[in-house]
Design an enzyme around this catalytic site. Structure first.
Site, short mmCIF file in Angstrom:
data_model
loop_
_atom_site.label_atom_id
_atom_site.label_comp_id
_atom_site.label_asym_id
_atom_site.label_seq_id
_atom_site.Cartn_x
_atom_site.Cartn_y
_atom_site.Cartn_z
N HIS A 12 0.87 -1.11 0.12
CA HIS A 12 0.32 0.15 -0.27
C HIS A 12 0.68 1.37 -0.39
O HIS A 12 1.89 1.36 0.62
CB HIS A 12 -0.96 0.30 1.56
CG HIS A 12 -1.93 -1.19 1.41
ND1 HIS A 12 -3.21 -1.62 2.32
CD2 HIS A 12 -2.60 -1.18 -0.42
CE1 HIS A 12 -3.67 -2.78 1.65
NE2 HIS A 12 -3.23 -2.69 -0.14
N LYS A 16 5.45 1.52 0.90
CA LYS A 16 6.19 1.65 -0.46
C LYS A 16 7.82 1.18 -0.11
O LYS A 16 8.40 1.15 -0.40
CB LYS A 16 5.80 1.90 -1.54
CG LYS A 16 4.50 2.03 -2.03
CD LYS A 16 3.85 2.16 -2.94
CE LYS A 16 2.78 1.81 -3.81
NZ LYS A 16 2.29 0.67 -4.11
N THR A 38 2.83 -5.11 -8.54
CA THR A 38 2.00 -3.64 -8.77
C THR A 38 2.63 -3.08 -9.54
O THR A 38 4.20 -2.77 -9.01
CB THR A 38 0.90 -4.18 -7.36
OG1 THR A 38 1.36 -3.45 -6.69
CG2 THR A 38 0.46 -4.99 -7.57
N THR A 40 3.37 0.57 -9.11
CA THR A 40 4.39 1.59 -8.47
C THR A 40 5.13 0.61 -7.05
O THR A 40 6.89 1.49 -7.61
CB THR A 40 3.77 2.53 -7.81
OG1 THR A 40 2.20 2.78 -8.25
CG2 THR A 40 3.98 3.61 -6.82
N SER A 59 -0.96 -1.05 -11.63
CA SER A 59 -0.67 -0.29 -10.35
C SER A 59 -1.95 -1.16 -10.02
O SER A 59 -2.87 -1.66 -10.46
CB SER A 59 -1.52 1.02 -10.73
OG SER A 59 -1.76 1.85 -9.12
N ASP A 65 -3.59 -6.32 -8.38
CA ASP A 65 -3.75 -6.88 -7.42
C ASP A 65 -4.09 -7.93 -8.00
O ASP A 65 -4.72 -8.97 -8.02
CB ASP A 65 -4.85 -6.19 -6.29
CG ASP A 65 -4.05 -4.93 -5.49
OD1 ASP A 65 -3.14 -5.23 -5.75
OD2 ASP A 65 -5.17 -4.93 -5.09
N HIS A 92 -10.26 -0.29 -2.72
CA HIS A 92 -10.26 -1.46 -2.56
C HIS A 92 -10.24 -2.18 -2.18
O HIS A 92 -8.80 -3.66 -2.46
CB HIS A 92 -9.15 -1.07 -4.32
CG HIS A 92 -8.03 -0.99 -3.67
ND1 HIS A 92 -7.43 0.49 -2.90
CD2 HIS A 92 -6.59 -1.49 -3.12
CE1 HIS A 92 -5.96 0.11 -3.31
NE2 HIS A 92 -5.62 -0.91 -3.29
#
Length: 126
Positions: A12, A16, A38, A40, A59, A65, A92
């Site tokens: 998340h 990161k 993912t 980023t 992303s 995901d 999400h």
């Protein structure tokens, strides 16, 4: 990717930096694995460890995901490391639940925090 060793990395937004640092600390072990991440998160990992083999997917909110979930279902992911941020509301959140469900259903090792990830990483390449 079938037959290879593959780890999925997701983090998340507020996690990161921790994921990039985790990859940097463990890059000797991760170098023997293919990594999917993912978008980023993968970019941040590559910035920290440019020599790692990282495939960047979309992303998370744009479907990354779900791409990783599909790879779990087809047997292409051997381990999931997902640094979640429990303090930030996630629009999400259902994607997170779906990914967790698939990791449990297909019985792959999964870490949702750094302490567990460090312990899992120590079991690799032994």
């Amino acid at each position: 990717m079938a037959g290879g060793k593959c780890i999925a990395l997701i983090a998340h937004d507020q996690k990161k930096d921790a994921m990039a640092e985790f990859a940097r600390r463990n890059q000797d072990v991760l170098a023997d694995w293919h990594i999917v991440a993912t978008g980023t998160t993968g970019g941040r990992v590559l910035d920290a460890c440019p020599d790692l083999k990282v495939t960047r997917l979309k992303s998370g909110p744009l479907g990354g995901d779900q791409q990783i979930g599909a790879m779990i279902a087809t047997g292409d992911i051997d381990m999931l490391i997902f640094f979640i941020d429990p303090l930030t509301p996630m629009p999400h959140d259902v994607d997170v639940k779906a990914l967790t469900r698939l990791a449990v259903l297909y019985d792959i090792p999964m870490a949702l925090n750094e302490a567990t990830a460090e312990r899992l990483i120590k079991t690799l390449n032994h």
